[in-house]
Design an enzyme around this catalytic site. Structure first.
Site, PDB file in Angstrom:
ATOM      1  N   ASP A 164       0.879  -1.172   0.000  1.00  0.00           N
ATOM      2  CA  ASP A 164       0.000   0.000   0.000  1.00  0.00           C
ATOM      3  C   ASP A 164       0.919   1.225   0.000  1.00  0.00           C
ATOM      4  OD1 ASP A 164      -2.426   1.559   0.318  1.00  0.00           O
ATOM      5  OD2 ASP A 164      -1.884   1.856   2.410  1.00  0.00           O
ATOM      6  N   CYS A 168      -4.478  -1.669  -1.740  1.00  0.00           N
ATOM      7  CA  CYS A 168      -4.634  -0.239  -1.989  1.00  0.00           C
ATOM      8  C   CYS A 168      -5.564  -0.086  -3.186  1.00  0.00           C
ATOM      9  CB  CYS A 168      -3.257   0.344  -2.305  1.00  0.00           C
ATOM     10  SG  CYS A 168      -3.284   2.057  -2.862  1.00  0.00           S
ATOM     11  N   THR A 183      -6.271   2.678  -4.808  1.00  0.00           N
ATOM     12  CA  THR A 183      -5.718   3.594  -5.814  1.00  0.00           C
ATOM     13  C   THR A 183      -4.736   2.857  -6.719  1.00  0.00           C
ATOM     14  OG1 THR A 183      -5.919   5.330  -4.152  1.00  0.00           O
ATOM     15  CG2 THR A 183      -4.623   5.845  -6.110  1.00  0.00           C
ATOM     16  N   CYS A 207     -11.086   3.106   0.127  1.00  0.00           N
ATOM     17  CA  CYS A 207      -9.656   3.362   0.342  1.00  0.00           C
ATOM     18  C   CYS A 207      -9.298   2.562   1.582  1.00  0.00           C
ATOM     19  CB  CYS A 207      -9.415   4.847   0.579  1.00  0.00           C
ATOM     20  SG  CYS A 207      -7.781   5.239   1.234  1.00  0.00           S
TER      21      CYS A 207
HETATM   22  N1  DGL Z   1      -4.812   3.238   0.859  1.00  0.00           N
HETATM   23  C1  DGL Z   1      -4.876   3.657  -0.474  1.00  0.00           C
HETATM   24  C2  DGL Z   1      -6.162   3.342  -1.154  1.00  0.00           C
HETATM   25  O1  DGL Z   1      -6.763   2.343  -0.811  1.00  0.00           O
HETATM   26  C3  DGL Z   1      -4.135   4.880  -0.898  1.00  0.00           C
HETATM   27  C4  DGL Z   1      -4.390   6.148  -0.200  1.00  0.00           C
HETATM   28  C5  DGL Z   1      -3.419   7.219  -0.640  1.00  0.00           C
HETATM   29  O2  DGL Z   1      -2.213   6.991  -0.575  1.00  0.00           O
HETATM   30  O3  DGL Z   1      -3.896   8.280  -1.075  1.00  0.00           O
HETATM   31  O4  DGL Z   1      -6.598   4.018  -2.048  1.00  0.00           O
END
Ligand code: DGL
Length: 279
Positions: free
Chosen positions: A12, A75, A77, A186
């Protein structure tokens, strides 16, 4: 760790993936894991998709070099930015990724109004648009990127003034509109579920996809003959490209783990371990 037991690589941008790691470790305690937190680059959510893709590629090469035989992109993103491309570029390794859990939310919402909390980058991707297109028929979606929330969670601020302000601004219009289900799009956000309940009411249904991701990890391990049938609890190794002491503190406060943390550095597009750790 038992020699030869297949290693799972989990990554992540920071501490968010720990919400997924704890489910994987609870379901598969005998499976060794290497958790990589790219805290040198957190947050991912305000970056260009191409940039996040390059980080995901570098981390994948690093995890493969460390012996990972399955990679979990813990993650949203990085998953929406890179999962498809990584599967094409590294066909020798299975990946488990994440997508915002619009489908279960649409199935469970009685008011037919759903809130989605995810990063700005996630909302901009074609993969998110495709999830909405496939699963959000007949439901109203209210989206909010919660600017600044990832950084507050990285700092360990789970219920302080700034975190409350970000969530109050995001949740108020949702609650007023009759949203009854909220998706954690997220992996950082499950750590503020208690505050979300406090602000928006305990009756609000919150969908955290982490347990489903852990079950998918088990299915993929089984399908690839990588599941460790043993019962000894395996080691979890933690590596960060950011601040070792801060990550160690987060491990303790977020998932109650005391463990050494190793430091890694980006050199161009590659990650190098220093071998150094804080205990
Ligand atoms: N934890 C991540 C997600 O699930 C990323 C958050 C980030 O770094 O902006 O999107």
């Amino acid at each position: 760790m038992t020699a030869g037991t297949p290693l799972i690589g989990v990554f992540d941008s920071g501490v968010g993936g720990l919400s997924v790691l704890r489910e994987i470790h609870a379901l598969l305690p005998a499976q060794p894991v290497l958790y990589f937190a790219d805290q040198g680059h957190v947050p991912y959510g305000s970056r260009q998709i191409e940039e996040v893709r390059a980080f995901a590629r570098g981390i994948t090469r690093y995890l493969l070099g460390q012996g990972a035989q399955l990679i979990v992109i813990a993650c949203n993103t990085a998953s929406v930015a890179a999962l498809k491309i990584l599967r094409d570029e590294f066909p020798q390794i299975p990946f488990v990724g994440m997508e915002p859990a619009v489908k279960p939310a649409a199935e469970q919402s009685l008011s037919r109004k759903i809130g989605i909390l995810a990063t700005e980058a996630t909302f901009q991707t074609a993969m998110y648009a495709s999830v909405v297109d496939r699963f959000a028929h007949g439901v109203t979606l209210m989206e909010d990127p919660c600017p600044g929330l990832v950084s507050q969670i990285e700092k360990g601020n789970l219920a302080g003034k700034e975190t409350r302000a970000i969530l109050t601004r995001a949740l108020e219009p949702m609650v007023n509109a009759g949203v009854d289900t909220i998706v954690m799009g997220c992996t950082h956000y499950p750590f503020v579920i208690p505050l979300i309940h406090e602000l928006a009411g305990s009756q609000l249904r919150i969908i955290d996809p982490a347990p489903a991701v852990a079950r998918q990890v088990r299915r993929v391990l089984e399908a690839n003959n990588l599941l460790n049938p043993g019962s000894d609890v395996a080691m979890v190794r933690f590596v960060t490209s950011g601040d070792v002491a801060q990550f160690q503190q987060a491990l303790h406060s977020l998932i109650g783990v005391e463990a050494p943390v190793e430091k890694a550095f980006w050199q161009g597009e590659e990650i190098k371990n220093t071998g150094g750790s804080a205990v």
